[in-house]
Design an enzyme around this catalytic site. Structure first.
Site, short mmCIF file in Angstrom:
data_model
loop_
_atom_site.label_atom_id
_atom_site.label_comp_id
_atom_site.label_asym_id
_atom_site.label_seq_id
_atom_site.Cartn_x
_atom_site.Cartn_y
_atom_site.Cartn_z
N ALA A 55 0.79 -1.23 0.00
CA ALA A 55 0.00 0.00 0.00
C ALA A 55 0.82 1.29 0.00
CB ALA A 55 -0.97 -0.04 1.18
N ASP A 242 -3.87 -2.67 3.76
CA ASP A 242 -4.01 -1.88 2.53
C ASP A 242 -5.04 -0.78 2.70
OD1 ASP A 242 -3.18 -4.81 1.81
OD2 ASP A 242 -2.46 -3.51 0.20
#
Ligand SMILES: CSC[C@H]1O[C@H](OP(=O)(O)O)[C@H](O)[C@@H]1O
EC number: 5.3.1.23
Length: 365
Positions: A55, A242
């Site tokens: 991420a 994420d």
């Protein structure tokens, strides 16, 4: 972190500023290769094909992708077009949207002629902030590991899923940062590394990282984690994220939820480690509202690796013609999360907990 004694970041501008260099993570652990991103399309393809992944790193790559795009077209329409192209690469990691929104807001206020230079500077700031945030996550998380090791009077066994190490960020990582800081401080740490099917980020990337840093670890099949927990071989779980909602629901690589269930059943602490850029303050119900990326069936039907004579090879591992589903993430409800380790400290996986660390985000009463 270091590769063969040489410090690296996962992404950095070329010395002459002409392009952006990234580590090609699709070649690891069997080849360490840098890839040159010279334009918007290169950056978009690198994110979509997981040359870069994780991420925070996806966000930073998008920031540099927008900077590269400003060299091609720095108009208002150019900003919108480049943002849309990059936003469409992968839907789940909120860092992508966060980075693009931050860059676009800055660029719209700037004179068109200055946008390319300003964009590279801002992307560099985002990268530097990520390094600092992940280092701080490491410090806060290392205290947890140190306390467990001291209480136990021996090695703290950590289970982690996928790769949330320095390869998933610009440096240090999120879930692995506490492990690096604790290990470097002399805390006896051992890591069970979930292989993490179907793309094997654990077996390929986390194991590569821990080998390079000299951290004791054991690679395991994804389905072995519950058994190890039942037999008292896991002291704590730390995973990345994420996208984490304002209420503490944690979206992470597929299979994370199953580990959280096993940890809960065995009363094992389960932490998510993440920087501010991974928190989606607009959502509270992660299971319902976080978009889960569905990736290509070929990631399940085929495996790529190295043959015994050193060649790369891809082989089929599923009966031909069978339908395949490949959701890339799942959501662990906050009730299964012991705590969230951020750059500002550790909090409960609750709206109050997160608001306590980020008071500027507290919803108006
Ligand atoms: C520090 S974010 C790491 C996070 O990203 C990974 O997903 P992907 O490899 O598909 O980008 C995985 O969910 C990790 O936990």
């Amino acid at each position: 972190m270091k590769i063969d004694g040489r410090p690296y970041r996962t992404i950095f501008p070329e010395a002459d500023g002409g392009a952006v260099m990234v580590i090609d993570q699709t070649r690891l652990p069997f080849a360490f290769e840098l890839k040159r991103l010279a334009n918007l399309d290169d950056a978009a393809v690198a994110i979509r094909t997981m040359v870069v992944r994780g991420a925070p790193l996806i966000g930073v790559t998008a920031a540099y992708g927008l900077a590269l795009a400003m060299r091609e077209d720095a108009s208002e329409a150019g900003i919108e077009r480049a943002s849309a192209t990059l936003a469409a690469t992968r839907p789940t990691a909120i860092n992508l949207r966060w980075a693009l929104d931050r860059m676009a807001a800055m660029l719209r206020r700037a004179p068109e002629t200055e946008r390319a230079a300003l964009a590279f500077s801002e992307a560099g700031r985002i990268a530097d902030e990520d390094v600092a945030s992940c280092r701080a996550i490491g410090e806060h998380g290392a205290k947890i590991l140190s306390e467990i090791a001291a209480k136990k009077g021996g090695t703290v066994n950590v289970l982690t899923h996928c790769n949330a190490g320095w390869l998933a960020t610009v440096d240090w990582g999120t879930a692995l940062a506490p492990i690096y800081v604790a290990h470097d401080a002399g805390v006896p740490v051992h890591v069970f590394v979930d292989e993490t099917r179907p793309r094997n980020q654990g077996a390929a990337l986390t194991a590569f990282e821990l080998n390079a840093h000299g951290v004791p670890h054991t690679v395991i099949a994804d389905n072995a984690g519950g058994h190890l927990m039942q037999h008292g071989q896991v002291d704590v779980c730390i995973v990345g994220s994420d996208r984490t909602t304002a209420s503490g629901d944690v979206c992470n690589k597929i299979g994370t939820y199953l580990k959280a269930l096993a940890a809960s059943d065995n009363r094992i602490p389960f932490y998510a480690a993440l920087p501010f850029s991974t928190i989606d303050w607009t959502l509270s119900d992660g299971v319902r509202d976080i978009p889960i990326e569905e990736r290509d069936a070929r990631e399940v039907t085929h495996l790529t690796g190295r043959t015994d004579d050193g060649a790369f090879a891809t082989v089929a591992v599923v009966s031909p013609g069978s339908p395949v589903a490949n959701p890339a993430f799942d959501v662990t409800p906050a009730r299964l999360v012991t705590g969230i380790i951020t750059e500002r400290g550790v909090c409960a996986a609750t709206e109050e907990g997160l608001a306590g660390l980020y008071p500027e985000r507290r919803k108006a009463a």
